[in-house]
Scaffold this motif. Structure first.
Motif, PDB file in Angstrom:
ATOM      1  N   SER A 132      -7.010 -38.970  17.125  1.00  0.00           N
ATOM      2  CA  SER A 132      -7.887 -38.472  16.343  1.00  0.00           C
ATOM      3  C   SER A 132      -7.954 -36.859  16.906  1.00  0.00           C
ATOM      4  O   SER A 132      -8.666 -36.266  16.221  1.00  0.00           O
ATOM      5  CB  SER A 132      -9.229 -39.125  16.831  1.00  0.00           C
ATOM      6  N   VAL A 133      -6.936 -36.533  17.515  1.00  0.00           N
ATOM      7  CA  VAL A 133      -7.142 -35.034  17.859  1.00  0.00           C
ATOM      8  C   VAL A 133      -5.810 -34.232  17.457  1.00  0.00           C
ATOM      9  O   VAL A 133      -4.739 -35.015  17.159  1.00  0.00           O
ATOM     10  CB  VAL A 133      -7.292 -34.644  19.376  1.00  0.00           C
ATOM     11  N   SER A 134      -5.481 -32.913  17.452  1.00  0.00           N
ATOM     12  CA  SER A 134      -4.463 -32.492  17.153  1.00  0.00           C
ATOM     13  C   SER A 134      -3.255 -32.389  18.109  1.00  0.00           C
ATOM     14  O   SER A 134      -3.410 -31.749  19.175  1.00  0.00           O
ATOM     15  CB  SER A 134      -4.600 -30.901  16.772  1.00  0.00           C
ATOM     16  N   ASN A 135      -2.298 -33.422  18.015  1.00  0.00           N
ATOM     17  CA  ASN A 135      -0.997 -33.213  19.011  1.00  0.00           C
ATOM     18  C   ASN A 135       0.130 -32.502  18.147  1.00  0.00           C
ATOM     19  O   ASN A 135       0.584 -32.439  17.133  1.00  0.00           O
ATOM     20  CB  ASN A 135      -0.789 -34.739  19.322  1.00  0.00           C
ATOM     21  N   ALA A 136       0.673 -32.005  19.440  1.00  0.00           N
ATOM     22  CA  ALA A 136       1.826 -31.138  19.022  1.00  0.00           C
ATOM     23  C   ALA A 136       3.180 -32.253  18.182  1.00  0.00           C
ATOM     24  O   ALA A 136       3.001 -33.413  18.986  1.00  0.00           O
ATOM     25  CB  ALA A 136       2.847 -30.378  20.270  1.00  0.00           C
ATOM     26  N   VAL A 137       3.660 -31.773  17.268  1.00  0.00           N
ATOM     27  CA  VAL A 137       4.687 -32.778  16.658  1.00  0.00           C
ATOM     28  C   VAL A 137       5.659 -33.063  17.350  1.00  0.00           C
ATOM     29  O   VAL A 137       6.190 -34.247  17.436  1.00  0.00           O
ATOM     30  CB  VAL A 137       5.107 -31.809  15.358  1.00  0.00           C
ATOM     31  N   LEU A 138       6.201 -32.315  18.467  1.00  0.00           N
ATOM     32  CA  LEU A 138       7.540 -32.745  19.323  1.00  0.00           C
ATOM     33  C   LEU A 138       6.796 -32.488  20.898  1.00  0.00           C
ATOM     34  O   LEU A 138       6.163 -31.492  21.318  1.00  0.00           O
ATOM     35  CB  LEU A 138       8.450 -31.921  18.956  1.00  0.00           C
ATOM     36  N   GLU A 139       7.356 -33.307  21.626  1.00  0.00           N
ATOM     37  CA  GLU A 139       7.033 -33.281  23.078  1.00  0.00           C
ATOM     38  C   GLU A 139       8.452 -32.517  23.706  1.00  0.00           C
ATOM     39  O   GLU A 139       9.493 -32.513  23.088  1.00  0.00           O
ATOM     40  CB  GLU A 139       7.292 -34.672  23.590  1.00  0.00           C
ATOM     41  N   HIS A 140       8.176 -31.706  24.810  1.00  0.00           N
ATOM     42  CA  HIS A 140       9.088 -31.161  25.458  1.00  0.00           C
ATOM     43  C   HIS A 140       8.972 -29.686  24.765  1.00  0.00           C
ATOM     44  O   HIS A 140       8.691 -29.236  23.842  1.00  0.00           O
ATOM     45  CB  HIS A 140      10.287 -31.727  25.760  1.00  0.00           C
ATOM     46  N   GLY A 141      10.062 -28.747  25.589  1.00  0.00           N
ATOM     47  CA  GLY A 141      10.368 -27.312  25.136  1.00  0.00           C
ATOM     48  C   GLY A 141       9.409 -26.522  25.726  1.00  0.00           C
ATOM     49  O   GLY A 141       8.703 -26.681  26.692  1.00  0.00           O
ATOM     50  N   GLU A 142       9.900 -25.197  25.656  1.00  0.00           N
ATOM     51  CA  GLU A 142       8.833 -24.029  25.923  1.00  0.00           C
ATOM     52  C   GLU A 142       7.435 -24.159  25.790  1.00  0.00           C
ATOM     53  O   GLU A 142       7.063 -24.400  24.645  1.00  0.00           O
ATOM     54  CB  GLU A 142       9.780 -22.766  25.689  1.00  0.00           C
ATOM     55  N   ARG A 143       6.758 -23.679  26.531  1.00  0.00           N
ATOM     56  CA  ARG A 143       5.223 -23.324  26.155  1.00  0.00           C
ATOM     57  C   ARG A 143       4.720 -24.849  25.735  1.00  0.00           C
ATOM     58  O   ARG A 143       3.932 -24.436  24.545  1.00  0.00           O
ATOM     59  CB  ARG A 143       5.002 -22.128  25.532  1.00  0.00           C
ATOM     60  N   PRO A 161       0.212 -38.228  28.240  1.00  0.00           N
ATOM     61  CA  PRO A 161       0.911 -37.668  27.256  1.00  0.00           C
ATOM     62  C   PRO A 161       1.067 -36.077  27.011  1.00  0.00           C
ATOM     63  O   PRO A 161       1.847 -35.665  26.385  1.00  0.00           O
ATOM     64  CB  PRO A 161       0.288 -38.245  25.897  1.00  0.00           C
ATOM     65  N   TYR A 162       0.278 -35.484  27.865  1.00  0.00           N
ATOM     66  CA  TYR A 162       0.028 -34.124  27.599  1.00  0.00           C
ATOM     67  C   TYR A 162       0.810 -33.197  28.907  1.00  0.00           C
ATOM     68  O   TYR A 162       0.599 -31.927  28.754  1.00  0.00           O
ATOM     69  CB  TYR A 162      -1.505 -33.775  27.487  1.00  0.00           C
ATOM     70  N   GLY A 163       1.495 -33.812  29.639  1.00  0.00           N
ATOM     71  CA  GLY A 163       2.071 -32.884  30.451  1.00  0.00           C
ATOM     72  C   GLY A 163       3.129 -32.090  29.965  1.00  0.00           C
ATOM     73  O   GLY A 163       3.498 -30.952  30.286  1.00  0.00           O
ATOM     74  N   ARG A 164       3.825 -32.576  28.855  1.00  0.00           N
ATOM     75  CA  ARG A 164       4.826 -32.005  28.110  1.00  0.00           C
ATOM     76  C   ARG A 164       4.508 -31.838  26.807  1.00  0.00           C
ATOM     77  O   ARG A 164       5.611 -31.571  25.804  1.00  0.00           O
ATOM     78  CB  ARG A 164       6.400 -32.554  28.424  1.00  0.00           C
ATOM     79  N   ARG A 165       3.389 -32.183  26.305  1.00  0.00           N
ATOM     80  CA  ARG A 165       2.929 -32.159  24.781  1.00  0.00           C
ATOM     81  C   ARG A 165       1.753 -31.341  24.801  1.00  0.00           C
ATOM     82  O   ARG A 165       0.663 -31.751  25.339  1.00  0.00           O
ATOM     83  CB  ARG A 165       2.953 -33.328  24.319  1.00  0.00           C
ATOM     84  N   ASP A 166       1.445 -30.397  23.866  1.00  0.00           N
ATOM     85  CA  ASP A 166       0.333 -29.686  23.575  1.00  0.00           C
ATOM     86  C   ASP A 166      -0.711 -30.725  22.877  1.00  0.00           C
ATOM     87  O   ASP A 166      -0.339 -31.381  22.121  1.00  0.00           O
ATOM     88  CB  ASP A 166       0.532 -28.519  23.028  1.00  0.00           C
ATOM     89  N   MET A 167      -1.927 -30.276  23.196  1.00  0.00           N
ATOM     90  CA  MET A 167      -3.202 -31.004  22.514  1.00  0.00           C
ATOM     91  C   MET A 167      -4.201 -30.141  22.314  1.00  0.00           C
ATOM     92  O   MET A 167      -4.266 -29.056  23.064  1.00  0.00           O
ATOM     93  CB  MET A 167      -3.797 -32.085  23.138  1.00  0.00           C
ATOM     94  N   TYR A 168      -4.633 -30.023  21.067  1.00  0.00           N
ATOM     95  CA  TYR A 168      -5.604 -28.835  20.675  1.00  0.00           C
ATOM     96  C   TYR A 168      -6.905 -29.635  20.283  1.00  0.00           C
ATOM     97  O   TYR A 168      -7.023 -30.181  19.053  1.00  0.00           O
ATOM     98  CB  TYR A 168      -5.282 -27.923  19.534  1.00  0.00           C
ATOM     99  N   TYR A 169      -8.074 -29.196  20.752  1.00  0.00           N
ATOM    100  CA  TYR A 169      -9.323 -29.499  20.370  1.00  0.00           C
ATOM    101  C   TYR A 169      -9.716 -28.636  19.150  1.00  0.00           C
ATOM    102  O   TYR A 169     -10.330 -29.122  18.150  1.00  0.00           O
ATOM    103  CB  TYR A 169     -10.591 -29.672  21.380  1.00  0.00           C
TER     104      TYR A 169
END
Length: 232
Positions: free
Chosen positions: A169-180, A127-135
């Motif tokens: 249980s972790v903070s995931n970007a609301v949307l997949e894809h896009g810059e950075r 899931p994290y190739g195109r979506r940020d996750m933050y610990y």
């Protein structure tokens, strides 16, 4: 990343024979222990970077001695302090900002030594190739931090789920894809900029494994055989 050990990581290590290994992100140590066994047998050294390792680091230090170094820091704080290394395994904070700047730190070291190390990166696929996750969302500068929430994901769904889903249980970007946004995006942006002659290889099993090797790396001769016979 430990799921790649027998079929991919171990054969690459045998081919490359690194003497200094860095591991970013150790979690419970399933991959760490294997790296340290290699180091103990060959006289190599493994530096592990993780602010919150889930294993007894003091016990490992007693057992592996000089073959093991533990840095309880965020990767971008620890990497500027490292001596030269031959291989680095990146499986820490899965977001564009962290991975992009980890690769820039690798590049900085390589400019000083003249040799770019072998780089293995986990989570270059869903899931994290195109979506940020933050610990630790607060550790990412606000201008590089995607809107995020502690909600799960579903393949094929660009948003987050109100209930259930994967890794809520972790903070995931609301949307997949896009810059950075995402680990693979960080690798692609880095590769567009670097002056080093590097090759990129990708496996799509187990959330994805990416392999960066210099075009003149001796282990590169073995890599097509390793990947084609991995069954992954």
């Amino acid at each position: 990343m430990h799921r790649f050990w027998e079929k991919v990581i171990k054969p690459i290590i045998i081919a490359a024979q690194p003497q200094s290994i860095v591991e970013i992100g150790s979690l419970t140590g399933l991959n760490t222990f294997k790296l340290l066994d290699y180091c103990q047998q060959t006289g190599a050294r493994c530096t592990v970077i993780d602010p919150a390792p889930q294993f007894d680091t003091e016990l490992l230090q007693d057992y592996y001695g000089e073959n093991f170094q533990m840095l309880r820091e965020l990767s971008l704080e620890a990497m500027p302090k490292l001596d030269a290394y031959d291989m680095i395994l990146v499986d820490g904070d899965h977001n564009w900002y962290t991975v992009y700047h980890e690769l820039k730190q690798v590049e900085r070291m390589a400019r000083e030594t003249g040799v770019f190390p072998i780089v293995l990166l986990h989570d270059v696929d869903w899931p994290y190739g195109r979506r940020d996750m933050y610990y630790y969302p607060e550790s990412i500068p606000q201008e590089y931090r995607q809107p995020n929430a502690k909600q799960g994901m579903l393949p094929g769904n660009a948003g987050l789920l109100p209930l259930g889903g994967f890794n809520g249980s972790v903070s995931n970007a609301v949307l997949e894809h896009g810059e950075r946004n995402g680990v693979l995006t960080a690798v692609e942006d880095f590769l567009r900029e670097t002056a080093f002659d590097l090759t990129w290889h990708e496996l799509h099993a187990c959330n994805g494994l990416g392999i960066l090797m210099p075009a003149d790396a001796p282990a590169l001769r073995m890599l097509p055989y390793i990947l084609s016979t991995s069954g992954m």
